[in-house]
Enzyme design. Structure first.
Site, mmCIF file in Angstrom:
data_model
loop_
_atom_site.group_PDB
_atom_site.id
_atom_site.type_symbol
_atom_site.label_atom_id
_atom_site.label_comp_id
_atom_site.label_asym_id
_atom_site.label_seq_id
_atom_site.Cartn_x
_atom_site.Cartn_y
_atom_site.Cartn_z
ATOM 1 N N GLU A 263 0.847 -1.196 0.000
ATOM 2 C CA GLU A 263 0.000 0.000 0.000
ATOM 3 C C GLU A 263 0.881 1.244 0.000
ATOM 4 O O GLU A 263 1.888 1.309 0.715
ATOM 5 C CB GLU A 263 -0.898 -0.008 1.237
ATOM 6 C CG GLU A 263 -1.828 1.203 1.332
ATOM 7 C CD GLU A 263 -2.653 1.206 2.609
ATOM 8 O OE1 GLU A 263 -3.695 1.887 2.629
ATOM 9 O OE2 GLU A 263 -2.258 0.537 3.591
ATOM 10 N N LYS A 339 -10.157 1.191 -1.783
ATOM 11 C CA LYS A 339 -10.221 0.884 -0.362
ATOM 12 C C LYS A 339 -11.587 1.320 0.158
ATOM 13 O O LYS A 339 -12.043 2.423 -0.125
ATOM 14 C CB LYS A 339 -9.099 1.613 0.379
ATOM 15 C CG LYS A 339 -8.922 1.208 1.836
ATOM 16 C CD LYS A 339 -7.664 1.855 2.408
ATOM 17 C CE LYS A 339 -7.377 1.381 3.826
ATOM 18 N NZ LYS A 339 -6.115 1.942 4.349
ATOM 19 N N CYS A 373 -5.247 -3.095 3.185
ATOM 20 C CA CYS A 373 -4.883 -2.865 4.582
ATOM 21 C C CYS A 373 -6.069 -2.973 5.549
ATOM 22 O O CYS A 373 -6.527 -4.067 5.858
ATOM 23 C CB CYS A 373 -4.192 -1.512 4.696
ATOM 24 S SG CYS A 373 -3.284 -1.284 6.268
#
Length: 510
Positions: A263, A339, A373
């Site tokens: 990321e 995300k 993440c």
């Protein structure tokens, strides 16, 4: 208790017929006894591998007989006579795509040793080796006559399935992973104990592959590569892209099917912002290079013949900032995954917005999902992807401390177990003092598997040395996922209580 056992499984031979006849006559005394000699001999000629016997020393103590059939024909209602010609021979179809289980017999003195399971396993292995779709069988229900006055055949089958009633044939078949797909009427009219009824049973070969060219078939043994990226100061975008190409080239040299970046791996580009104190402006400076990175990394994916997951990059759309990952396939096509859950730091310092869609992407090396993440810490997302038949979940992450890293790691391991898939995590290490909020990193890239016998004892396929720039490889067998989902010690996906709960995605665009 029998003594001096010496058991062996082999194929039937013509010289075995006298013993076979004696065995069948003793067990099938209520429905006519043994098949004639010419019927058995014809089976041996048509499908020799399908006629299996279990011997103790030289005595036949168990037999399984099979033929090859057309799945569509015999997965629908039929009778036993549909398998038999006028001359009392069994109709074998050499072009059939399924096995049909005719008989499984165990000598009365040898019952209680689970020997029938061995014959069933041998038949399953034959089905796999011949790449057949399934094993079908018409199963008698010989104890039904005892309950016929008080319950229907369907109620009887359900009672056996719930172990309220024992049936010597159906109970055994259900314990060997066969599923009842329908009730057959007048299957074997002379079977008075079953009152002519039978169950149509099916065992599906999870490894069955429809015929097609080698070029059209999907790989099942794949290699993934991940880059534990060292944050370093850069003077230009070109300098960083050279580093990117170096790693893609290295992974490609080892025949990797995937390259995973962390990321925000190109966060050092924020150092090119004229005002480092303005973090909102610095992240948008980095975002101004995202289109270039996407295009260049896509070209590298094609040139080096490797599918590239670009970690994550900041993207500006309609003046809104998003954190996105690109899947750059080696055929030149590109997919994007935003995300969904934004961390307090991203929201506060960079004003990043969350996306509103997750989905699984087809590749030439499996069906993959991407959760960036923080997203992996929300089990709903992994389950939604699992419901789309995901094989591998890629998780590019960026964590500053070990406790932050462990949140990602432990949640990723949970996703691998509960969704019966592989999970690959990859982050960055080092520090970047000249860039605000990039002064510390913690990473240990790893590949996790489901936790079962087919996989490593700790369910960790591979992992890197913590906080050291390096590349990591792991070879993944997608067929093992099929096996664990179908025949694992536990079946997390199959055993969900959907009668009690469900998971729904509210975004109607999906």
């Amino acid at each position: 208790m029998l003594e001096d056992l010496h058991l062996k499984i082999r194929n039937l031979e013509k010289s075995d017929y006298p013993q076979l006849k004696e065995l069948m006559d003793s067990i099938y005394d209520d429905i006519g006894g043994a098949w004639p000699e010419h019927t058995i001999f014809k089976l041996m000629e048509d499908l020799p591998e399908g006629q299996i016997c279990l011997v103790d020393h030289d005595q036949i103590v168990g037999v399984a007989l099979s033929v090859q059939v057309n799945y569509l024909r015999f997965s629908n209602p039929h009778t036993y006579d549909d398998l038999i010609s006028a001359k009392e021979t069994i109709l074998n179809n050499p072009d059939g795509d399924a096995l049909y289980g005719l008989d499984v017999l165990i000598h009365k003195d040898y019952r209680g040793y689970r020997l029938g399971r061995r014959l069933y396993e041998a038949r399953k292995e034959l089905c796999r080796q011949h790449n057949l779709r399934a094993i079908l069988a018409g199963g008698r229900i010989p104890n039904y006559y005892q309950y016929a006055d008080e319950m229907t055949p369907v109620e009887y089958i359900e009672a056996v399935d719930h172990k309220r009633i024992y049936d010597p044939i159906l109970t055994f078949q259900l314990s060997n992973d066969f599923q009842v797909t329908r009730l057959l009427k007048q299957y074997l009219p002379e079977d008075e104990k079953s009152q002519g009824y039978a169950t149509l049973l099916e065992w599906r070969n999870i490894f069955f592959e429809p015929e097609g060219s080698v070029l059209e078939s999907r790989k099942t043994l794949i290699r993934i590569g991940a880059i534990q990226w060292q944050m370093r100061e850069v003077e230009s975008v070109e300098e960083m892209l050279k580093q990117v190409e170096y790693f893609i080239d290295a992974l490609s040299s080892y025949k990797s099917d995937f390259a995973l970046f962390p990321e925000f791996f190109n966060a050092p580009l924020m150092g090119l912002s004229p005002d480092q104190r303005n973090q909102t402006e610095a992240i948008r400076v980095e975002a101004s290079f995202t289109e270039l990175f996407k295009n260049e990394m896509s070209q590298m994916a094609v040139s080096y013949n490797i599918n590239v997951i670009t970690g994550s990059l900041p993207l500006v759309e309609d003046d809104q900032l998003y954190n996105v990952s690109y899947l750059c396939r080696r055929d030149g096509t590109i997919e994007v995954q935003s995300k969904i859950h934004i961390t307090p730091h991203e929201r506060r310092d960079w004003v990043i917005q969350g996306g509103n869609e997750v989905r699984v992407f087809d590749t030439d090396a499996g069906r993959v999902g991407i959760l960036i993440c923080y997203d992996v810490e929300f089990p709903e997302l992994g389950r939604i992807l699992a419901e789309q038949d995901m094989d591998i979940l890629f998780v590019p992450f960026w964590t500053d401390t070990k406790n932050g890293y462990l949140r990602v790691r432990h949640c990723a391991q949970a996703r691998a177990i509960e969704n019966e898939c592989y999970v690959v995590i990859c982050g960055s290490c080092g520090n970047l003092p000249q860039v605000e909020n990039l002064d510390v990193q913690y990473s240990q890239a790893a590949v996790f598997s489901p936790s079962d016998f087919s996989f490593p004892h700790d369910a960790v396929m591979a992992e890197t040395t913590p906080n050291t720039e390096m590349i990591m490889f792991s070879d993944l067998d997608l067929d093992k996922l099929k096996l664990v989902r179908s025949e694992g010690s536990v079946n997390n996906l199959k055993d969900r209580r959907t009668d009690l709960y469900s998971l729904a995605w509210k975004n109607k665009t999906l």
